[in-house]
Design an enzyme around this catalytic site. Sequence first.
Site, PDB file in Angstrom:
ATOM      1  N   GLU A  49       0.858  -1.187   0.000  1.00 15.79           N
ATOM      2  CA  GLU A  49       0.000   0.000   0.000  1.00 15.79           C
ATOM      3  C   GLU A  49       0.895   1.239   0.000  1.00 15.79           C
ATOM      4  O   GLU A  49       1.879   1.258   0.732  1.00 15.79           O
ATOM      5  CB  GLU A  49      -0.893   0.034   1.241  1.00 15.79           C
ATOM      6  N   MET A  91       0.509  -2.700   8.700  1.00 14.41           N
ATOM      7  CA  MET A  91      -0.212  -2.871   7.441  1.00 14.41           C
ATOM      8  C   MET A  91      -1.105  -4.101   7.483  1.00 14.41           C
ATOM      9  O   MET A  91      -0.679  -5.175   7.894  1.00 14.41           O
ATOM     10  CB  MET A  91       0.818  -2.964   6.307  1.00 14.41           C
ATOM     11  N   GLU A  92      -2.330  -3.902   7.003  1.00 13.87           N
ATOM     12  CA  GLU A  92      -3.407  -4.886   7.177  1.00 13.87           C
ATOM     13  C   GLU A  92      -3.462  -5.960   6.091  1.00 13.87           C
ATOM     14  O   GLU A  92      -4.549  -6.507   5.848  1.00 13.87           O
ATOM     15  CB  GLU A  92      -4.742  -4.130   7.198  1.00 13.87           C
ATOM     16  N   ASN A  93      -2.361  -6.325   5.436  1.00 13.37           N
ATOM     17  CA  ASN A  93      -2.376  -7.359   4.392  1.00 13.37           C
ATOM     18  C   ASN A  93      -3.247  -8.546   4.802  1.00 13.37           C
ATOM     19  O   ASN A  93      -3.185  -9.001   5.938  1.00 13.37           O
ATOM     20  CB  ASN A  93      -0.954  -7.854   4.143  1.00 13.37           C
ATOM     21  N   HIS A 140      -6.551  -1.962  15.178  1.00 16.64           N
ATOM     22  CA  HIS A 140      -6.772  -1.228  13.924  1.00 16.64           C
ATOM     23  C   HIS A 140      -6.550  -2.148  12.722  1.00 16.64           C
ATOM     24  O   HIS A 140      -7.399  -2.247  11.837  1.00 16.64           O
ATOM     25  CB  HIS A 140      -5.832  -0.026  13.880  1.00 16.64           C
ATOM     26  N   GLU A 141      -5.415  -2.827  12.700  1.00 16.58           N
ATOM     27  CA  GLU A 141      -5.103  -3.678  11.543  1.00 16.58           C
ATOM     28  C   GLU A 141      -6.067  -4.853  11.471  1.00 16.58           C
ATOM     29  O   GLU A 141      -6.519  -5.227  10.390  1.00 16.58           O
ATOM     30  CB  GLU A 141      -3.656  -4.175  11.596  1.00 16.58           C
ATOM     31  N   GLU A 165      -9.821   4.147   6.274  1.00 17.80           N
ATOM     32  CA  GLU A 165      -9.006   4.605   7.405  1.00 17.80           C
ATOM     33  C   GLU A 165      -9.814   5.357   8.458  1.00 17.80           C
ATOM     34  O   GLU A 165      -9.653   5.139   9.648  1.00 17.80           O
ATOM     35  CB  GLU A 165      -7.824   5.446   6.905  1.00 17.80           C
TER      36      GLU A 165
HETATM   37  N1  PHE Z   1      -2.988   0.979   5.827  1.00 12.80           N
HETATM   38  C1  PHE Z   1      -2.097   1.120   6.946  1.00 12.80           C
HETATM   39  C2  PHE Z   1      -2.978   1.374   8.160  1.00 12.80           C
HETATM   40  O1  PHE Z   1      -3.428   2.423   8.409  1.00 12.80           O
HETATM   41  C3  PHE Z   1      -1.136   2.227   6.865  1.00 12.80           C
HETATM   42  C4  PHE Z   1      -0.087   2.117   5.835  1.00 12.80           C
HETATM   43  C5  PHE Z   1      -0.179   2.850   4.670  1.00 12.80           C
HETATM   44  C6  PHE Z   1       0.996   1.312   6.033  1.00 12.80           C
HETATM   45  C7  PHE Z   1       0.802   2.797   3.709  1.00 12.80           C
HETATM   46  C8  PHE Z   1       1.989   1.274   5.093  1.00 12.80           C
HETATM   47  C9  PHE Z   1       1.897   2.010   3.938  1.00 12.80           C
HETATM   48  O2  PHE Z   1      -3.331   0.512   8.851  1.00 12.80           O
HETATM   49 ZN    ZN Z   2      -5.475   1.777   8.662  1.00 15.23          ZN
END
Ligand code: PHE
Ligand code: ZN
Length: 883
Positions: A128, A270-272, A304-305, A327
Amino acid sequence: MSQPAAIHLADYQAPAWRVLDTRLTFDLAPSATRVTTVLTLEANPDAAVGSDATPPLVLNGEHLTLESVRVDGRALASDEYKLDETHLTLAGLPANCELETVVVIDPAANTALEGLYVSSGMFCTQCEAEGFRRITYYPDRPDVMSVFTTTIIADKDSYPILLSNGNPIERGEREGGRHFVTWQDPHPKPCYLFALVAGDLVKHDDSFTTMSGRDVALEIWVEPENLDKTQHAMNSLKASMKWDEEVYGREYDLDIFMIVAVNDFNMGAMENKGLNIFNSACVLANPDTTTDAAFQRVEGVVAHEYFHNWSGNRVTCRDWFQLSLKEGFTVYRDQTFSADMNSAPVKRIEDVAMLRTAQFAEDAGPTAHPVRPASYIEISNFYTLTIYEKGSEVVRMVANLLGEEAFRRGSDLYFARNDGSAATIEDFISAMSEASGRDFSQFMRWYSQAGTPNIAASGTFDAQAGTYSLTLRQSTPPSPGQAEKLPLVIPVRMGLVGADGSDLTLTLDGEALGTEIVLELTEAEQTFVFTGLAGDAEPVPSLLRGFSAPVKLAFDYSREQLAFLMQHDSDGFNRWDAGQRLAMAALEDLMAAWQRGEQEAQLDERLLAAYRFLLQSEASDRAVLAEMLTLPSEAYIAEQQSVVDVDAIHWARKTAKAQLASALRDDFVALYHANAQQGDYAPTFEQMARRSLKNAALSYLMSIEDEEGMRLSQAQLAAAHNMTDVRAALTMLVHSSRTDLGDPALKSFAERWSHDPLVMDQWFSIQVTRPQADVLDRVRFLMEHPAFSLTNPNKVRALIGAFAGQNRVNFHRLDGEGYRLLADVVIELNRLNPEIAARIITPLTRYKRFDAKRQDLMKAELERIRGEKLSNNLYEVVEKALA
Ligand code: PHE
Ligand code: ZN
């Protein structure tokens, strides 16, 4: 060089091609990893161009070395496709076909930390927003969703653990000491949720049984030395999974959920899908090494993730303009979760304090943008407090306007209707609207207008008639590209506090509505007349309770009224806020005195009396008391000024604190002792509250370098077995004038903790936030320290970020040396890690808030940066700042 072009929301078009299936094979080696990608493609019938011919297939790709391209098994000659720095384009493809590309990438040289990179000897990814294009040629946009099958091949000794999204379906050995694992993720996802990890890792195992009775394996993967720092994250994960089932009806959907801790990471985590990757600072926690604040951060970020699995992954974003769809909503979810787990009023106070300093400053600065921006040059620059925190406030207003039940119906409808697809903010709001029957058309302006709205409130009491008329006027200041603003829907939760301290009944238009109501301000100006108050003394309005909207509200309170609200308001948040307003008034007196050259000014007696009251009343909620005993931060005070006077702010806050400490010295000593004794450390909020209260008391004593305070600090530093107390004591000693105490303490701390990067981050921050004028030399010196590195974002934040962001008097030195230092770092980071460069520069971009001399110095540094060959990230920020 041509200027990077802006991308506009209004230009959105559906993708010309769909990817039905993605098969990836990674042959891992640090400097030359070969990626083979097989895509099953289909021309998108929804995006038909009108003729029989298929539209060209345009794939993103950057920093890739292309080895071969095949369509349906046939190798293409180099004149059969078009290749440039950022795209691979193929024309005349059959409407259904299979494309195979082979590329080679260099993860070891990837210091930008986007795509596939190496961190502490392990491979990991960050895709992301647009990192996947650094891994292979692909339609790198969130509305292209595909199932992924990923095979990872690597040396078995160096990389025994091979992870990707979904479930492992096959593993085996290869020649030359290599092995492989194949992972399959059954849920279609955009490529920004792809992840891969390979390394020598160990796991903390656990499991969770979902509400429908399925068992999910939970695994937290870390380097071996960090295995004793995973329990708190595991507890937080299980609590999050349960909470999301109970509060939102959301169940987890794979057989396995993994978290991996990584040392080099640009953001928090990061929420992969099924494989969250975390900055080690946001997952590792242990009482010896981690402060209470960091424990709470871990809990919040894990939640959050995890919550993103629904708000972000099952329902994702159509395009990056919709970023706050996932977000803002997910921050709202994690904030409510943390409030439920800990002290709800304290959580609200902390979140609002952060919003009102940092987000309000962003909303008033050169990069101000709406919660849904209309355009951007570099999307990584839009992971902002506005998208996240203001976005969360907007969702909170929706939730409060609807009430709990209708909000839950709305969220159920939103998830049901958009599951498995890429949605827009309209999809979210229309579900809320349908579930409640409420019209949100005017409310949508919250998503399109930038800037913090002001509310000017005034009231008149007519004792004879028994009426209180409250007039509210709203206006939103212009922001870049938006000169005119329209009125917003602003929910103002309020009450009228009677002379005895209790809330009066509110009667509007002849209807008694209870003691607390939400006024909906929808016009530029509205007056609300409360009746039936005959016989009462003039009430004090308590406005914007719980911070019911992200606005600045002004009301001409007398200091007596503020002291009164501070004691009696039935709303905990507003009691705190009244205290902050009273403190601000007292600080303003001191700043004015300083500007007149009077250094003998006395603190307003009324603030002193309010503090005495706080210290001597029974502490019902210690955590709130600790917040109430904290003066507004320098950053918050600065936000209230039209021209920021850094030196006046620093002096006034220091002076106020010292005078409070001198006058209430014995109370602070007593408060310290009353909260000092405790058993074994636990990250419970009761214990955290005691520690924060105790350390708040100590910091008052240390502000006057009280002898007893000095002794207590040293004793605490020597005896404490938790980082909260160690760090608090060390910070106070190091920030005092007693370098004979601070320096040896720093030295032995470093000797004890040199092996632990997260503790060394704290060691850097403590030193560079010293108020003493020689700190700049220390910053330069520490940049040469072996534990410091410009390629590690946590180190950059701990040293450079803490200095420029928190050490305001020294960063804003009148010789410009603070600015020069930051600009030098930004120029180096522009080459190494553009994303971090564009974040760390922020304090320089806010120059318009300062006096002419500082403005000139800051602008000169921005111009110097502009003279470099800039990444898109920095280009966008610097151009906007200098515009
Ligand atoms: N999507 C992630 C979050 O808010 C943030 C993120 C964005 C991490 C871009 C890495 C790169 O949970
Ligand atoms: Zn997020």
